[in-house]
Design a protein around this motif. Sequence first.
Motif, PDB file in Angstrom:
ATOM      1  N   ASP A 227     -78.463 -42.004 -64.575  1.00 20.28           N
ATOM      2  CA  ASP A 227     -77.341 -41.301 -63.918  1.00 20.28           C
ATOM      3  C   ASP A 227     -77.703 -39.883 -63.736  1.00 20.28           C
ATOM      4  OD1 ASP A 227     -74.634 -40.647 -62.902  1.00 20.28           O
ATOM      5  OD2 ASP A 227     -73.936 -40.069 -64.811  1.00 20.28           O
ATOM      6  N   GLU A 231     -78.489 -37.986 -59.698  1.00 17.21           N
ATOM      7  CA  GLU A 231     -78.080 -36.411 -59.580  1.00 17.21           C
ATOM      8  C   GLU A 231     -79.282 -35.546 -58.750  1.00 17.21           C
ATOM      9  OE1 GLU A 231     -76.293 -34.892 -62.877  1.00 17.21           O
ATOM     10  OE2 GLU A 231     -74.467 -36.360 -62.896  1.00 17.21           O
ATOM     11  N   SER A 236     -75.319 -37.327 -51.082  1.00 24.01           N
ATOM     12  CA  SER A 236     -73.963 -37.009 -51.105  1.00 24.01           C
ATOM     13  C   SER A 236     -73.100 -37.837 -52.066  1.00 24.01           C
ATOM     14  CB  SER A 236     -73.460 -37.060 -49.718  1.00 24.01           C
ATOM     15  OG  SER A 236     -73.243 -38.368 -49.333  1.00 24.01           O
ATOM     16  N   PRO A 237     -71.945 -37.144 -52.351  1.00 26.76           N
ATOM     17  CA  PRO A 237     -71.046 -37.784 -53.171  1.00 26.76           C
ATOM     18  C   PRO A 237     -70.450 -39.054 -52.664  1.00 26.76           C
ATOM     19  CG  PRO A 237     -70.336 -35.468 -53.063  1.00 26.76           C
ATOM     20  CD  PRO A 237     -71.193 -35.765 -52.120  1.00 26.76           C
ATOM     21  N   GLU A 238     -70.352 -39.204 -51.397  1.00 23.20           N
ATOM     22  CA  GLU A 238     -70.001 -40.636 -50.980  1.00 23.20           C
ATOM     23  C   GLU A 238     -70.916 -41.682 -51.329  1.00 23.20           C
ATOM     24  OE1 GLU A 238     -69.918 -37.950 -49.253  1.00 23.20           O
ATOM     25  OE2 GLU A 238     -67.844 -37.505 -49.220  1.00 23.20           O
ATOM     26  N   GLN A 239     -72.212 -41.210 -51.155  1.00 19.20           N
ATOM     27  CA  GLN A 239     -73.669 -42.080 -51.455  1.00 19.20           C
ATOM     28  C   GLN A 239     -73.666 -42.351 -53.019  1.00 19.20           C
ATOM     29  OE1 GLN A 239     -76.431 -39.595 -49.433  1.00 19.20           O
ATOM     30  NE2 GLN A 239     -76.784 -41.142 -47.712  1.00 19.20           N
ATOM     31  N   LEU A 240     -73.436 -41.505 -53.680  1.00 20.32           N
ATOM     32  CA  LEU A 240     -73.383 -41.847 -55.132  1.00 20.32           C
ATOM     33  C   LEU A 240     -72.105 -42.464 -55.726  1.00 20.32           C
ATOM     34  CD1 LEU A 240     -74.607 -38.101 -56.406  1.00 20.32           C
ATOM     35  CD2 LEU A 240     -75.830 -40.088 -56.074  1.00 20.32           C
ATOM     36  N   ALA A 241     -71.140 -42.564 -54.943  1.00 20.99           N
ATOM     37  CA  ALA A 241     -70.038 -43.104 -55.626  1.00 20.99           C
ATOM     38  C   ALA A 241     -70.191 -44.641 -55.964  1.00 20.99           C
ATOM     39  CB  ALA A 241     -68.778 -42.970 -54.564  1.00 20.99           C
ATOM     40  N   GLY A 242     -71.036 -45.313 -55.170  1.00 20.72           N
ATOM     41  CA  GLY A 242     -70.967 -46.558 -55.637  1.00 20.72           C
ATOM     42  C   GLY A 242     -71.854 -46.805 -56.807  1.00 20.72           C
ATOM     43  N   THR A 244     -72.699 -44.804 -59.162  1.00 20.64           N
ATOM     44  CA  THR A 244     -72.252 -44.199 -60.158  1.00 20.64           C
ATOM     45  C   THR A 244     -70.958 -44.971 -60.875  1.00 20.64           C
ATOM     46  OG1 THR A 244     -72.722 -41.944 -59.298  1.00 20.64           O
ATOM     47  CG2 THR A 244     -70.993 -42.173 -61.059  1.00 20.64           C
ATOM     48  N   ARG A 245     -70.217 -45.666 -60.098  1.00 21.77           N
ATOM     49  CA  ARG A 245     -69.339 -46.590 -60.442  1.00 21.77           C
ATOM     50  C   ARG A 245     -69.703 -47.881 -61.239  1.00 21.77           C
ATOM     51  NH1 ARG A 245     -66.633 -51.082 -58.282  1.00 21.77           N
ATOM     52  NH2 ARG A 245     -67.712 -51.003 -56.466  1.00 21.77           N
ATOM     53  N   ASP A 248     -71.135 -46.362 -64.682  1.00 20.66           N
ATOM     54  CA  ASP A 248     -69.975 -46.201 -65.528  1.00 20.66           C
ATOM     55  C   ASP A 248     -69.426 -47.256 -66.379  1.00 20.66           C
ATOM     56  OD1 ASP A 248     -70.318 -43.114 -65.235  1.00 20.66           O
ATOM     57  OD2 ASP A 248     -68.763 -43.317 -63.728  1.00 20.66           O
TER      58      ASP A 248
END
Length: 427
Positions: A227, A231, A236-242, A244-245, A248
Amino acid sequence: METSLDPLDDVEELRRTRAPDEDALIDGVHILTTVLLIAALVSSVNLPFGEAALNLLLGSGFAVLYFYGTALLPEWREPTALAWLFSLTMLWVLAMMISPVGIYLVFTLFFLYLRVMDDIRGVVAVIAATLASVFTQVPNGLTVGGVMGPAVSAGVVLAIHYAFRTLIRISREREELIAQLINTRTQLAETERAAGVAAERQRLAHEIHDTVAQGLSSIQMLLHSADRDLEKLGLSPEQLAGPTRFIDLARTTARDNLSEARAMIAALTPASLQETSLEAALERMAAGFAAAGELTIDVGVEGAVRQLPMRTEAALLRIAQGAVGNVAKHAAASRCRVTVTYEPDEVRLDVVDNGRGFDPATVQERPAGLGHVGLDAMRQRAAEQGGVLEVEATPGYGTAVSVAIPLPEDAAETTTLEPETSNEEGA
């Protein structure tokens, strides 16, 4: 097994308790008495009418009183038995005066004296009856046979009584020894089973701790690193969303499974020591014994305290329980000190009291099972751990029990199964 402190109580109990080997002797006395009574009653045909009637009355009274009393003798207290025996003696004396054949009933009285008064009083009564049977022959002329007959009979009866009492005592000691051996074997079997279960539970706990728990904890740390590296990529946050989910979710799953693994480790850890240290377990044991009697028990620890192998701690705890139990039951002590000493290469347990002490050599000479099963069990526990148990005692000056158990080189590195903590979530 509880024993009486009063010798007279022991005699009373022995009189009222009939061993199986004694049944044969009692049946033989019944047969002998029946034959003698028949002979005494038959002798009435040679007596004048008045004496014959009196002889029949005395013989019948003796028979009724004898068989009635022998049936109820085990239920009677000693005073009642003595009164019954005195009545039989008086009937025998009167029968001797009427018919010479009545003298032979002294055989029955010999056995009854020794059965009712199984001590020096019975021997004295046999001697007195022998003298009485001899003196009653004086008016008709005393002969060698008249003296030797009662005297030899008394000697034979005393020898038979001694032989049967010896056999009964040996039989009872053998039964007691067998019972103690069976109890000891059962206790050892239960101890070995409990030790085996504890060892297996400990092994499984360590296996889960060293594999599953450590692996899950490592997975959490790796996910945390992944994780952090994501970072640093500058996405971008959109690219990290998948990613990262999913990371987590994986971390949550690993954390939940790690909690379950720790719960399993806690459940498998032996209950006697899972929540407390060895010192705390010893203090709890000491408090239990101290509360049961007027005894002050102190527990102390010397040296650098460290976690020992579970089998070693369990053995020390059981040995301490056995030693303190002996102090509470046998030593008549007012104070006792339990000390655990941690050395670099061994751990030592000392239990010292200020009681009445004993002679270790005398105890050691007893057959196994007669009074020192506890010491043997403690020595065996120490030997199973490669240790040695020593006992120092002097009558009147207390007792010291010491056991030293060597520790493997990696024992100092053995740690309690504490939860690991990750850098982020306390995993």
